[in-house]
Design a protein around this motif. Structure first.
Motif, mmCIF file in Angstrom:
data_model
loop_
_atom_site.group_PDB
_atom_site.id
_atom_site.type_symbol
_atom_site.label_atom_id
_atom_site.label_comp_id
_atom_site.label_asym_id
_atom_site.label_seq_id
_atom_site.Cartn_x
_atom_site.Cartn_y
_atom_site.Cartn_z
ATOM 1 N N THR A 1 -90.821 -26.741 -11.917
ATOM 2 C CA THR A 1 -89.259 -26.809 -11.800
ATOM 3 C C THR A 1 -88.753 -25.657 -12.020
ATOM 4 O O THR A 1 -87.563 -25.588 -12.181
ATOM 5 N N VAL A 2 -89.558 -24.165 -12.539
ATOM 6 C CA VAL A 2 -89.286 -23.094 -12.264
ATOM 7 C C VAL A 2 -88.743 -22.468 -11.322
ATOM 8 O O VAL A 2 -86.963 -21.945 -11.273
ATOM 9 N N LEU A 3 -89.456 -22.388 -10.269
ATOM 10 C CA LEU A 3 -88.945 -22.167 -8.735
ATOM 11 C C LEU A 3 -87.684 -22.765 -8.418
ATOM 12 O O LEU A 3 -86.640 -22.161 -7.715
ATOM 13 N N VAL A 4 -87.078 -24.701 -8.765
ATOM 14 C CA VAL A 4 -86.432 -25.115 -8.341
ATOM 15 C C VAL A 4 -84.907 -24.976 -8.727
ATOM 16 O O VAL A 4 -84.185 -25.053 -8.109
ATOM 17 N N ARG A 5 -85.167 -23.661 -10.193
ATOM 18 C CA ARG A 5 -83.368 -22.982 -10.100
ATOM 19 C C ARG A 5 -83.424 -21.727 -9.908
ATOM 20 O O ARG A 5 -82.441 -21.683 -9.935
ATOM 21 N N THR B 1 -92.501 -28.080 -2.966
ATOM 22 C CA THR B 1 -92.042 -29.294 -3.578
ATOM 23 C C THR B 1 -91.310 -28.626 -3.952
ATOM 24 O O THR B 1 -90.368 -29.343 -4.439
ATOM 25 N N ALA B 2 -91.161 -27.244 -4.441
ATOM 26 C CA ALA B 2 -89.458 -26.619 -5.415
ATOM 27 C C ALA B 2 -88.361 -26.848 -4.488
ATOM 28 O O ALA B 2 -87.388 -27.643 -4.380
ATOM 29 N N VAL B 3 -88.747 -26.451 -2.924
ATOM 30 C CA VAL B 3 -87.995 -26.996 -1.894
ATOM 31 C C VAL B 3 -87.286 -27.989 -1.727
ATOM 32 O O VAL B 3 -85.862 -28.541 -1.182
ATOM 33 N N ILE B 4 -88.588 -28.985 -1.627
ATOM 34 C CA ILE B 4 -88.013 -30.563 -1.373
ATOM 35 C C ILE B 4 -86.823 -31.218 -2.723
ATOM 36 O O ILE B 4 -86.237 -31.603 -1.682
ATOM 37 N N GLY B 5 -87.578 -30.583 -3.800
ATOM 38 C CA GLY B 5 -86.517 -30.974 -5.076
ATOM 39 C C GLY B 5 -85.500 -30.104 -4.954
ATOM 40 O O GLY B 5 -84.215 -31.080 -5.586
ATOM 41 N N LYS B 6 -85.530 -29.473 -4.516
ATOM 42 C CA LYS B 6 -83.615 -28.588 -4.774
ATOM 43 C C LYS B 6 -82.833 -28.799 -3.467
ATOM 44 O O LYS B 6 -81.860 -29.217 -3.565
ATOM 45 N N SER C 1 -79.585 -30.994 -4.091
ATOM 46 C CA SER C 1 -78.941 -30.372 -3.598
ATOM 47 C C SER C 1 -77.454 -31.861 -2.812
ATOM 48 O O SER C 1 -76.494 -31.583 -2.685
ATOM 49 N N ILE C 2 -78.329 -32.194 -1.981
ATOM 50 C CA ILE C 2 -77.537 -33.595 -1.462
ATOM 51 C C ILE C 2 -77.546 -34.977 -2.500
ATOM 52 O O ILE C 2 -75.878 -35.300 -1.744
ATOM 53 N N ILE C 3 -77.769 -34.909 -3.945
ATOM 54 C CA ILE C 3 -77.038 -35.798 -4.377
ATOM 55 C C ILE C 3 -76.107 -35.305 -5.266
ATOM 56 O O ILE C 3 -75.244 -36.052 -5.377
ATOM 57 N N GLU C 4 -76.386 -34.072 -5.567
ATOM 58 C CA GLU C 4 -74.543 -33.359 -6.006
ATOM 59 C C GLU C 4 -73.578 -33.665 -5.419
ATOM 60 O O GLU C 4 -72.628 -33.919 -6.033
ATOM 61 N N LEU C 5 -74.036 -33.445 -3.883
ATOM 62 C CA LEU C 5 -73.192 -33.322 -2.280
ATOM 63 C C LEU C 5 -72.236 -34.956 -2.892
ATOM 64 O O LEU C 5 -71.112 -34.888 -2.708
#
Length: 341
Positions: free
Chosen positions: A13-17, A93-98, A102-106
């Motif tokens: 959760t921290v790293l995804v930011r 996990t952070a890479v996959i989450g980010k 990004s895809i969802i936000e786009l």
């Protein structure tokens, strides 16, 4: 196990930011420290070959763990358990989450109309949304060979989501004449711009805003009042305006029965004869009669009008001896003729 999963979740959760650059840098640092740590721990069978180490690192960090590779010594096992499993899992996990975010936000930006097409070119922009009639415009654009393979962008207000997802893109704003909204729609670089709004006053305001952006493509606007259309042309000379011809059509059909059917057929894309436009090749030197005969023989097309290059006046059914050179023609045919004439 529950504490381990909790730590992993918190770390992810921290790293995804993090920014992408910081996240990539963290992965590279973790990868390099893992390699050096295993080397000093004496796990030469894991780091001797770069391909083997990369395989071991990914399978361990992704918690796949096939069991074909594992540390043999106590130091290596402790290092893998503390550094690679906890840190690697959190980072990947952070890479996959980010990536997913990004895809969802786009996707959300495109569906909600918050995207931008300023870097697009050669596309079609439809300004204004009038429900079913606007849907018909999109469908007609897709039917024609000229515009069916290009991006179509709907520029509208009052819509929460894309009304034609999968067939057109969408941008929205508070005011159709807003320079910011028109810029996001890519009006300046569009190949064609169609303007059809709820009122003639709003259409006129959009025409002036579009004209100020100096679009490189062709701009067409629809007015219910022909006087408003003339006013728009006076401010934007390059603009092509269409206006309601219901009264003229009514009178013409009463005098020459079948006129409305003929006009409708000529403007309908799909089956039957349709009116098209073509550009004449540079250097052509024909009379209109020769051009008419050639088009009929080669393409079974009937030329109905000619406009010389640099001229605003359209010659409809000119005399046969009219000299034809560079410019454009309008013709009736069962399908569009590819390329220049």
């Amino acid at each position: 196990m529950s504490i381990f999963l909790l730590l992993r979740q918190v770390a992810a959760t921290v790293l995804v930011r993090f920014t992408w650059m910081a996240l990539v840098l963290a992965v590279l640092v973790h990868f390099a420290v893992a390699y050096i740590g295993l080397w000093y721990a004496g796990e030469k069978h894991l780091v001797g070959d770069p391909t083997t180490f990369f395989y071991f690192y990914i399978t361990t960090a992704m918690t796949v763990g096939y069991g074909d590779l594992s540390p043999q010594g106590p130091a290596g096992r402790i290092f893998v358990a503390i550094w690679m499993m906890v840190g690697g899992i959190a980072l990947l996990t952070a890479v996959i989450g980010k990536t997913t975010n990004s895809i969802i936000e786009l996707w959300r930006r495109q569906v909600k109309g918050n995207g931008s097409f300023e870097k697009q070119s050669g596309h079609t922009v439809l300004i204004g949304w009038l429900g079913q009639s606007s849907e018909e415009i999109i469908n007609l654009l897709h039917q024609d060979d000229v515009s069916n393979d290009h991006l179509i962008v709907i520029c509208a207000t009052g819509l929460d989501e894309n009304p034609m997802g999968g067939r057109a893109s969408f941008v929205r704003g508070e005011n159709l004449s807003s320079p910011c909204l028109l810029a996001r729609a890519g009006v300046s670089t569009a190949e064609r711009v169609l303007i059809r709004t709820e009122t003639d006053d709003q259409t006129l305001a959009v025409v002036l805003a579009v004209h100020k952006l100096q679009p490189r493509g062709h701009v067409v606007a629809h007015f219910s009042d022909s006087q408003k259309a003339d006013l728009a042309r006076s401010y934007a000379p390059g603009l092509e305006c269409t206006s309601s011809m219901s009264v003229e059509m009514l009178v013409r059909s009463s005098q020459d029965p079948g006129s409305s059917e003929l006009i409708t057929e000529l403007l309908t894309v799909g089956s039957g004869a349709t009116q098209y436009r073509a550009t004449l090749s540079p250097g052509i030197q024909w009379s209109f009669g020769e051009l008419f005969a050639s088009m009929k023989d080669r393409h079974n097309a009937t030329v109905i009008a000619y406009k010389a290059e640099g001229e605003d006046r359209l010659l409809i059914n000119p005399p046969s001896d009219t000299q034809v050179c560079a410019g454009e023609i309008f013709y009736i045919a069962n399908k569009r003729i590819a390329g220049d004439i």
